[in-house]
Design a protein around this motif. Sequence first.
Motif, short mmCIF file in Angstrom:
data_model
loop_
_atom_site.label_atom_id
_atom_site.label_comp_id
_atom_site.label_asym_id
_atom_site.label_seq_id
_atom_site.Cartn_x
_atom_site.Cartn_y
_atom_site.Cartn_z
N MET A 154 -8.70 9.33 10.13
CA MET A 154 -7.25 9.47 10.02
C MET A 154 -6.78 9.25 8.58
SD MET A 154 -5.78 7.41 13.34
CE MET A 154 -6.28 7.79 15.01
N ILE A 155 -7.46 8.38 7.84
CA ILE A 155 -7.02 8.07 6.48
C ILE A 155 -7.89 8.75 5.43
CG2 ILE A 155 -5.99 5.90 7.20
CD1 ILE A 155 -8.34 4.41 5.98
N GLY A 156 -8.63 9.79 5.86
CA GLY A 156 -9.36 10.62 4.91
C GLY A 156 -10.80 10.25 4.67
N GLY A 157 -11.36 9.35 5.45
CA GLY A 157 -12.75 8.95 5.27
C GLY A 157 -13.68 9.65 6.26
N PRO A 158 -14.97 9.32 6.21
CA PRO A 158 -15.93 9.88 7.17
C PRO A 158 -15.82 9.19 8.52
CG PRO A 158 -17.04 8.29 5.78
CD PRO A 158 -15.62 8.39 5.26
N ALA A 159 -16.52 9.67 9.49
CA ALA A 159 -16.55 9.03 10.80
C ALA A 159 -17.23 7.66 10.68
CB ALA A 159 -17.28 9.91 11.80
N LEU A 160 -16.49 6.62 10.96
CA LEU A 160 -17.02 5.25 10.89
C LEU A 160 -16.50 4.45 12.07
CD1 LEU A 160 -16.66 4.30 7.10
CD2 LEU A 160 -18.79 4.57 8.36
N GLU A 178 0.85 -1.18 0.00
CA GLU A 178 0.00 0.00 0.00
C GLU A 178 0.89 1.24 0.00
OE1 GLU A 178 -3.36 0.15 0.04
OE2 GLU A 178 -4.09 -1.77 0.86
N ASN A 179 0.29 2.40 -0.16
CA ASN A 179 1.03 3.65 -0.01
C ASN A 179 1.52 3.77 1.43
OD1 ASN A 179 0.76 4.81 -2.66
ND2 ASN A 179 -1.41 5.08 -2.20
N VAL A 180 2.77 4.20 1.59
CA VAL A 180 3.36 4.32 2.92
C VAL A 180 2.48 5.15 3.85
CG1 VAL A 180 5.28 5.36 4.20
CG2 VAL A 180 5.75 3.96 2.20
N GLU A 181 1.90 6.21 3.32
CA GLU A 181 1.14 7.13 4.15
C GLU A 181 -0.07 6.48 4.82
OE1 GLU A 181 -0.54 11.75 3.94
OE2 GLU A 181 -0.11 10.63 2.09
N LEU A 182 -0.63 5.46 4.17
CA LEU A 182 -1.77 4.77 4.78
C LEU A 182 -1.41 4.23 6.15
CD1 LEU A 182 -4.65 3.49 4.59
CD2 LEU A 182 -3.53 1.48 3.59
N PHE A 183 -0.22 3.66 6.28
CA PHE A 183 0.19 3.09 7.55
C PHE A 183 0.78 4.12 8.49
CE2 PHE A 183 0.67 -0.46 4.44
CZ PHE A 183 -0.41 -1.20 4.90
N SER A 184 1.51 5.10 7.96
CA SER A 184 2.09 6.12 8.85
C SER A 184 0.98 6.96 9.49
CB SER A 184 3.05 7.03 8.07
OG SER A 184 2.39 7.70 7.02
N ARG A 185 -0.10 7.21 8.77
CA ARG A 185 -1.22 7.96 9.34
C ARG A 185 -2.14 7.07 10.16
NH1 ARG A 185 -3.87 11.42 4.56
NH2 ARG A 185 -5.30 11.92 6.27
N GLY A 186 -2.37 5.86 9.67
CA GLY A 186 -3.33 4.98 10.33
C GLY A 186 -2.76 4.23 11.51
N ARG A 245 -9.34 0.95 4.07
CA ARG A 245 -9.09 1.71 2.85
C ARG A 245 -9.89 1.14 1.68
NH1 ARG A 245 -7.83 -0.17 -1.69
NH2 ARG A 245 -6.20 -1.47 -0.78
N ALA A 246 -9.87 -0.19 1.53
CA ALA A 246 -10.60 -0.85 0.45
C ALA A 246 -12.11 -0.66 0.58
CB ALA A 246 -10.25 -2.33 0.41
N ALA A 247 -12.62 -0.76 1.81
CA ALA A 247 -14.05 -0.57 2.03
C ALA A 247 -14.48 0.85 1.69
CB ALA A 247 -14.39 -0.90 3.48
N LEU A 248 -13.65 1.83 2.06
CA LEU A 248 -13.94 3.24 1.73
C LEU A 248 -13.87 3.46 0.23
CD1 LEU A 248 -11.94 5.02 4.58
CD2 LEU A 248 -14.43 4.90 4.37
N GLN A 249 -12.87 2.92 -0.40
CA GLN A 249 -12.69 3.11 -1.84
C GLN A 249 -13.87 2.52 -2.62
OE1 GLN A 249 -8.79 2.02 -3.29
NE2 GLN A 249 -9.52 1.69 -5.38
#
Length: 416
Positions: A292-298, A46-54, A89-93
């Motif tokens: 944290m990864i740019g999605g809505p509150a879930l 995955e993109n590095v940022e997904l894990f550094s932020r999440g 990430r996949a569920a949001l996408q």
Amino acid sequence: MSTFQAPKGTYDLIPPRSATFLAVRDAISTPLRNSGYGYIETPGFENVELFSRGVGESTDIVTKEMYTLTTKGNDHLALRPEGTASVLRAALQANLHKQGNLPVKLWYSGSYYRYERAQAGRYRHFSQVGAEAIGAEDPALDAELIILADQAYRSLGLRNFRILLNSLGDKECRPVYREALQGFLRGLDLDEETLRRAEINPLRVLDDKRESVQKQLVGAPLLGDYLCDACKAYHEEVRALVTAAGVEFEDDGKLVRGLDYYTRTTFEFVHGGLGSQSAVGGGGRYDGLSEMIGGPALPSVGWALGVDRTVLALEAEGIELDLPAVTSVFAVAIGEEARRILFGKVTELRREGVSADFSFGGKGLKGAMKDANRSGARYRRWYWLGLNAGTLFGVGFCTWLMYQSLYEINSLCLWC
């Protein structure tokens, strides 16, 4: 022997041991499939940022253990060190959360990678089965996942494991605890790196496994003493539901897990026969990860159970799983015409769902029968077909075949 070896800290799964891993994966996933969880599979990187932020920039996973790479197109990627961030990430996408049926319940299985000190029970490549319930804040969901994990382990025959349970509070009450904990940690004799971590996320220090640190944490403030009324009520409901289901657990006020995204419920499964690497799985609630990864509150909750760790736990308890035979029928033919006909019959058996194998390679009778013996065929009976037409013979436990014209066959032998 090959000049190439598997990289340090990794392992190959080969028969017959690989059958145990498959059985463990199936046992863990069965309660999930029976409870409305659908299968999801995500990329191995995955993109590095997904894990550094999440996962959290202060965690060992991100700062020390993550395998990263830069592609020819200058994309910064990481081999996935855990599953939750990728699944969310996949569920949001895919906008699964917008389809009107929350929570979205997903399960997954795969390999994950962390650059850790290779040792028994801890690998740089490891296998997990995980589950996530996305989009609902409900103590019953937390309890459900704990109960399903317990059910999976017990279905394998495991008994020497414990469930540790804690609450990490939420954005309302955790800041107060964070300040109290930081004040306590500043008074300890800690190295510079640990003090730096304490300023970023002091809960990470509680998860430090070094004995020199743990000795100094005696008397540290516990998060449970700082929980707000809402978090206390939520945690008590989780405890009550798990207890009502007959699942035993232990309260552990210092349990924080190794990821920054956890809120409220957190739990861990530990096994008494694995020494210092006792954790076989764990999880918790992560209500803020989507944002944290740019999605809505879930608000969401999930867990991951280590397949390799579970296999080690089975071995520690001396448990041998009742694995199905790889082959029920093994066929040996003598003569080319018999070989052609019997190969066709083996193909028919497979189409009927009977596990069947064939003696390949043009071996003589002695070598072929050695293959038959090594095949592990469940039933061992001999059926010889000579030159008499209309001979009837049995195959395995469920199929009968009739040869109506065998006058061209020298002889035919079936091991089943």
